[in-house]
Design a protein around this motif. Sequence first.
Motif, short mmCIF file in Angstrom:
data_model
loop_
_atom_site.label_atom_id
_atom_site.label_comp_id
_atom_site.label_asym_id
_atom_site.label_seq_id
_atom_site.Cartn_x
_atom_site.Cartn_y
_atom_site.Cartn_z
N ASP A 9 -13.88 178.53 -17.53
CA ASP A 9 -13.55 178.46 -15.95
C ASP A 9 -12.03 177.90 -15.80
O ASP A 9 -11.49 178.13 -14.82
CB ASP A 9 -14.41 177.79 -15.04
N ARG A 10 -11.52 177.11 -16.75
CA ARG A 10 -10.21 176.84 -16.42
C ARG A 10 -9.03 177.63 -17.10
O ARG A 10 -7.90 177.66 -16.83
CB ARG A 10 -10.26 175.22 -16.96
N ARG A 11 -9.57 178.65 -18.07
CA ARG A 11 -9.02 179.25 -18.66
C ARG A 11 -8.05 180.53 -18.09
O ARG A 11 -8.50 181.64 -18.37
CB ARG A 11 -9.47 179.74 -19.90
N VAL A 12 -7.34 180.24 -16.99
CA VAL A 12 -6.78 181.35 -16.00
C VAL A 12 -5.32 180.86 -16.00
O VAL A 12 -4.86 179.84 -15.79
CB VAL A 12 -7.40 181.37 -14.65
N PHE A 13 -4.39 181.96 -15.91
CA PHE A 13 -2.82 181.75 -15.52
C PHE A 13 -2.83 182.03 -14.31
O PHE A 13 -2.87 183.12 -13.63
CB PHE A 13 -2.23 182.59 -16.56
N ARG A 14 -1.96 180.79 -13.56
CA ARG A 14 -1.89 180.97 -12.15
C ARG A 14 -0.39 181.21 -12.02
O ARG A 14 0.44 180.45 -12.62
CB ARG A 14 -2.32 179.97 -11.41
N PRO A 15 0.26 182.09 -11.02
CA PRO A 15 1.55 182.30 -10.65
C PRO A 15 2.23 181.00 -10.37
O PRO A 15 1.74 180.06 -9.71
CB PRO A 15 1.76 183.17 -9.62
N THR A 16 3.46 180.69 -11.29
CA THR A 16 4.36 179.70 -11.04
C THR A 16 5.50 179.91 -11.34
O THR A 16 6.00 180.76 -12.04
CB THR A 16 3.73 178.21 -11.71
N VAL A 17 6.51 178.97 -11.23
CA VAL A 17 7.92 179.10 -11.49
C VAL A 17 8.18 177.79 -12.54
O VAL A 17 8.04 176.65 -12.34
CB VAL A 17 8.94 179.12 -10.66
N LEU A 18 8.67 178.27 -13.99
CA LEU A 18 8.95 177.21 -14.83
C LEU A 18 10.67 177.11 -14.74
O LEU A 18 11.04 178.00 -14.95
CB LEU A 18 8.77 177.66 -16.13
N HIS A 75 -2.46 191.25 -13.77
CA HIS A 75 -2.96 190.14 -15.01
C HIS A 75 -2.76 188.85 -14.07
O HIS A 75 -3.58 187.97 -14.48
CB HIS A 75 -1.92 190.40 -16.00
N TRP A 76 -1.86 188.75 -13.24
CA TRP A 76 -1.80 187.54 -12.48
C TRP A 76 -2.65 187.27 -11.69
O TRP A 76 -3.24 186.28 -11.54
CB TRP A 76 -0.38 187.30 -11.88
N ALA A 77 -3.34 188.43 -11.06
CA ALA A 77 -4.44 188.31 -10.18
C ALA A 77 -5.71 187.65 -10.80
O ALA A 77 -6.47 187.02 -10.27
CB ALA A 77 -4.69 189.42 -9.19
N ASP A 78 -5.90 188.26 -12.20
CA ASP A 78 -7.28 188.06 -12.62
C ASP A 78 -7.04 186.72 -13.61
O ASP A 78 -7.89 186.35 -14.26
CB ASP A 78 -7.69 189.27 -13.24
N GLY A 79 -5.81 186.42 -13.75
CA GLY A 79 -5.62 185.25 -14.63
C GLY A 79 -5.60 185.44 -16.18
O GLY A 79 -5.78 184.42 -16.95
N THR A 80 -5.44 186.66 -16.63
CA THR A 80 -5.78 186.74 -18.01
C THR A 80 -4.37 187.23 -18.85
O THR A 80 -4.05 186.93 -19.87
CB THR A 80 -6.58 188.53 -18.22
N ALA A 81 -3.04 187.08 -17.97
CA ALA A 81 -1.94 187.31 -18.69
C ALA A 81 -0.82 186.66 -17.75
O ALA A 81 -0.96 186.69 -16.58
CB ALA A 81 -1.50 188.39 -19.25
#
Length: 206
Positions: A9-18, A75-81
């Motif tokens: 449940d933690r394994r999602v990628f959320r939009p951010t700026v690095l 992919h950002w929306a579903d956190g898969t990539a």
Amino acid sequence: MTISDAGTDRRVFRPTVLDLGDVLLRPWGRALDLPGGVVPALAAAAADPAVARWSPLGTGGRVVPETYLDRCDEHWADGTAASFAVTDAADGSLCGNAYLGWTNRDDGIAMVGYWLLAAARGRGLATRAAAAVTRWGVEQAGVRRVELYHAVANEDSCRVAERAGFPYEGTLRGSYTYGGGDYVDEHLHARLASDPFTESSGPFTH
């Protein structure tokens, strides 16, 4: 930081700026603001000979920027990539791309990729971007293992992998076709969440 028991449940990628100082890694998508427009910038990148050879942006050699951007948003929306545009911090111009995507989400395994435009090469940006998205994935999404693949003939990418802390693990025969051509052998590099990061690998988030 070592992630040993992160749930899926933690394994999602959320939009951010690095923020890497001289460059920013910003989420690809329709809303990305680039000088001259995101679609023309992406189309120009796809026409770069090295990008077209080693990191084809389309399927079967055909690049449709709008489709690519829509896929990034999905992919950002579903956190898969997580697909990041590497942009110059001063003028916002496009330098390249860094990618992190799940290949086995349940087991915490992801794959990293990258490409740079010609004007941005030779500055170590690919190494820094690959290390930054990897560290971000480990610390923010519980990535356990990150794999990096490149064609055996792509010696520049092999050097990037080694400098970014991805040891060589083996050669995969006839494993991938780049842009719809013949299947070629690839090198597999990988690192674990428990492998140490250097301070220069960032990432610093906005």
